[in-house]
Design a protein around this motif. Structure first.
Motif, mmCIF file in Angstrom:
data_model
loop_
_atom_site.group_PDB
_atom_site.id
_atom_site.type_symbol
_atom_site.label_atom_id
_atom_site.label_comp_id
_atom_site.label_asym_id
_atom_site.label_seq_id
_atom_site.Cartn_x
_atom_site.Cartn_y
_atom_site.Cartn_z
ATOM 1 N N PRO A 172 0.824 -1.212 0.000
ATOM 2 C CA PRO A 172 0.000 0.000 0.000
ATOM 3 C C PRO A 172 0.858 1.261 0.000
ATOM 4 C CG PRO A 172 -0.884 -1.606 1.536
ATOM 5 C CD PRO A 172 0.454 -2.139 1.080
ATOM 6 N N GLU A 173 0.348 2.285 -0.647
ATOM 7 C CA GLU A 173 1.073 3.556 -0.716
ATOM 8 C C GLU A 173 0.718 4.477 0.440
ATOM 9 O OE1 GLU A 173 0.454 5.359 -4.482
ATOM 10 O OE2 GLU A 173 1.243 3.659 -5.632
ATOM 11 N N ASP A 174 -0.283 4.097 1.233
ATOM 12 C CA ASP A 174 -0.780 4.944 2.313
ATOM 13 C C ASP A 174 -0.522 4.294 3.662
ATOM 14 O OD1 ASP A 174 -2.689 7.241 3.233
ATOM 15 O OD2 ASP A 174 -3.558 5.416 4.109
ATOM 16 N N PHE A 175 -0.071 5.087 4.631
ATOM 17 C CA PHE A 175 0.255 4.606 5.974
ATOM 18 C C PHE A 175 -0.927 3.879 6.603
ATOM 19 C CE2 PHE A 175 0.418 5.106 10.576
ATOM 20 C CZ PHE A 175 1.748 4.879 10.907
ATOM 21 N N SER A 176 -2.094 4.487 6.585
ATOM 22 C CA SER A 176 -3.272 3.901 7.236
ATOM 23 C C SER A 176 -3.761 2.662 6.505
ATOM 24 C CB SER A 176 -4.397 4.939 7.327
ATOM 25 O OG SER A 176 -4.004 6.037 8.120
ATOM 26 N N GLU A 177 -3.660 2.675 5.184
ATOM 27 C CA GLU A 177 -4.097 1.516 4.407
ATOM 28 C C GLU A 177 -3.248 0.287 4.725
ATOM 29 O OE1 GLU A 177 -4.545 0.084 -0.271
ATOM 30 O OE2 GLU A 177 -3.947 2.150 0.205
ATOM 31 N N PHE A 178 -1.937 0.490 4.859
ATOM 32 C CA PHE A 178 -1.054 -0.628 5.196
ATOM 33 C C PHE A 178 -1.364 -1.149 6.594
ATOM 34 C CE2 PHE A 178 3.681 -2.104 5.101
ATOM 35 C CZ PHE A 178 3.276 -3.364 4.721
ATOM 36 N N HIS A 179 -1.687 -0.256 7.517
ATOM 37 C CA HIS A 179 -2.037 -0.687 8.861
ATOM 38 C C HIS A 179 -3.333 -1.494 8.855
ATOM 39 C CE1 HIS A 179 -3.445 -0.097 13.128
ATOM 40 N NE2 HIS A 179 -2.211 -0.553 13.304
ATOM 41 N N ARG A 180 -4.302 -1.082 8.041
ATOM 42 C CA ARG A 180 -5.551 -1.847 7.936
ATOM 43 C C ARG A 180 -5.284 -3.239 7.380
ATOM 44 N NH1 ARG A 180 -7.675 3.212 6.403
ATOM 45 N NH2 ARG A 180 -7.374 2.730 4.182
ATOM 46 N N PHE A 181 -4.382 -3.308 6.393
ATOM 47 C CA PHE A 181 -4.015 -4.629 5.874
ATOM 48 C C PHE A 181 -3.485 -5.517 6.993
ATOM 49 C CE2 PHE A 181 -0.390 -7.303 4.834
ATOM 50 C CZ PHE A 181 -0.966 -8.227 3.962
ATOM 51 N N LYS A 182 -2.594 -4.979 7.816
ATOM 52 C CA LYS A 182 -2.002 -5.756 8.914
ATOM 53 C C LYS A 182 -3.073 -6.263 9.878
ATOM 54 C CE LYS A 182 1.528 -5.383 12.563
ATOM 55 N NZ LYS A 182 0.711 -5.782 13.743
ATOM 56 N N MET A 183 -3.981 -5.386 10.292
ATOM 57 C CA MET A 183 -5.019 -5.778 11.236
ATOM 58 C C MET A 183 -5.938 -6.843 10.635
ATOM 59 S SD MET A 183 -4.431 -4.071 14.018
ATOM 60 C CE MET A 183 -2.735 -4.474 13.607
ATOM 61 N N ASN A 184 -6.347 -6.655 9.390
ATOM 62 C CA ASN A 184 -7.235 -7.620 8.742
ATOM 63 C C ASN A 184 -6.541 -8.963 8.542
ATOM 64 O OD1 ASN A 184 -9.316 -5.744 8.557
ATOM 65 N ND2 ASN A 184 -8.717 -5.068 6.502
ATOM 66 N N TYR A 185 -5.266 -8.905 8.173
ATOM 67 C CA TYR A 185 -4.507 -10.136 7.956
ATOM 68 C C TYR A 185 -4.435 -10.958 9.244
ATOM 69 C CZ TYR A 185 -0.731 -13.223 6.460
ATOM 70 O OH TYR A 185 0.025 -14.333 6.157
ATOM 71 N N GLU A 186 -4.190 -10.297 10.359
ATOM 72 C CA GLU A 186 -4.097 -11.018 11.631
ATOM 73 C C GLU A 186 -5.444 -11.636 12.006
ATOM 74 O OE1 GLU A 186 -0.437 -8.439 13.627
ATOM 75 O OE2 GLU A 186 -2.464 -8.270 14.454
ATOM 76 N N ARG A 187 -6.521 -10.891 11.826
ATOM 77 C CA ARG A 187 -7.840 -11.433 12.167
ATOM 78 C C ARG A 187 -8.174 -12.656 11.310
ATOM 79 N NH1 ARG A 187 -9.209 -5.866 12.960
ATOM 80 N NH2 ARG A 187 -9.734 -5.645 10.753
ATOM 81 N N GLU A 188 -7.738 -12.645 10.060
ATOM 82 C CA GLU A 188 -8.090 -13.732 9.145
ATOM 83 C C GLU A 188 -7.141 -14.928 9.236
ATOM 84 O OE1 GLU A 188 -8.091 -11.896 5.327
ATOM 85 O OE2 GLU A 188 -9.799 -10.574 5.788
#
Length: 302
Positions: A172-188
């Motif tokens: 991701p090119e955006d700080f917050s978008e990359f953080h959302r990826f991390k959180m979603n990845y862990e939940r899944e």
């Protein structure tokens, strides 16, 4: 990109907040390598080392990652070397920059190791995300001050460029978008497997081995106390008593209060880890290409 990284003993003014003031004068996009080296090497070297230890530990909660690590046998046979390889290669990038001679050599070494295996891009992307956000979270909780927006953005941009050079796709090119990826990845993806448990135990035993034998049971409980419920469940570890978690957090906060009164550091400690046991005296006598799980390099002493 302009490279104006501070020298090992650069003067810094402004008292305890001199380095912070320096990073505020820089552009986090153009100067992200310099800002991140100041943050990790001068301002928070101890916090970065501890937070990245737990960040790597966190990645072993992902079954596809722990399965690969278990298959290689590196954590069972040579956990200290595997830990030192990762820590030193990342430190080379921070200390010298990803486009320096040693930085490029470090990236070639990392890519050489990874290309031996079929690793899912999202797994690589997730590991990269832990290098960005886990230290930020740790420092916000336990650092002697909070990170500034410049420091946060510089960290993200630094590791994004590292990831690009590692061939990781869809960063991701955006700080917050990359953080959302991390959180979603862990939940899944965080869930218990036997491989998670085995690799978690090897890592825990490694942490404990750094302390005298009589202290190791207490160290293990202390590590459990620092793991969140998702990690405990994914590893199959028993939670420590609540009082131990509270005591550990208070000790870290007390440490930060003491560090707040220290003078600014004059020498970068980004690549100086006295607990490195695999490469005595590193970096003296070593090149980044000597590192890696596929190398068994020893400096002759005489």
């Amino acid at each position: 990109m302009r490279k104006t990284r501070p020298s090992g003993a650069q003067r810094v003014g402004g008292g305890r907040h001199g380095w912070r003031d320096r990073t505020e004068q820089l552009d986090p996009v153009r100067d992200h390598q310099e800002i991140h080296r100041i943050t990790a090497g001068f301002e928070f070297p101890w916090d970065y080392q501890r937070s990245l230890e737990f960040a790597l530990f966190r990645t072993y909660c992902v079954p596809t990652i722990s399965q690969l690590l278990q298959k290689t046998g590196e954590f069972e046979k040579r956990p200290q070397k595997r830990y030192d390889d990762t820590a030193l290669l990342m430190a080379e990038l921070v200390e010298h920059g990803y486009d320096s001679d040693r930085g490029r050599e470090s990236l070639r070494t990392v890519n050489r190791m990874h290309h031996r295996y079929d690793i899912d891009n999202d797994d690589m992307l997730y590991v990269l995300s832990t290098f960005v956000y886990d230290p930020i979270q740790w420092i916000d909780r336990f650092g002697w001050r909070r990170l500034t927006p410049n420091e946060r953005l510089a960290t993200f941009l630094f590791y994004r460029e590292v990831g690009i050079r590692m061939g990781i796709k869809n960063i991701p090119e955006d700080f917050s978008e990359f953080h959302r990826f991390k959180m979603n990845y862990e939940r899944e993806n965080f869930r218990y497997t036997e491989d998670n448990h085995r690799v978690g135990r090897y890592t825990l035993d490694l942490f404990c081995s750094w302390f005298p034998a009589p202290l190791r049971p207490l160290v293990a409980k202390g590590v459990y106390a620092m793991l969140d419920p998702m990690m405990l469940s994914a590893f199959g570890f028993q939670a420590s008593p609540r009082w131990m978690t509270v005591a550990g957090e208070r000790a870290l906060v007390a440490r930060s209060a003491l560090v707040r009164w220290l003078p600014p550091r004059r020498t970068s400690k980004a690549s100086c880890d006295p607990r490195n046991r695999s490469y005595p005296g590193y970096p003296v006598g070593y090149r980044p290409s000597d590192l890696g799980t596929d190398r068994d390099f020893h400096v002759s002493r005489g």
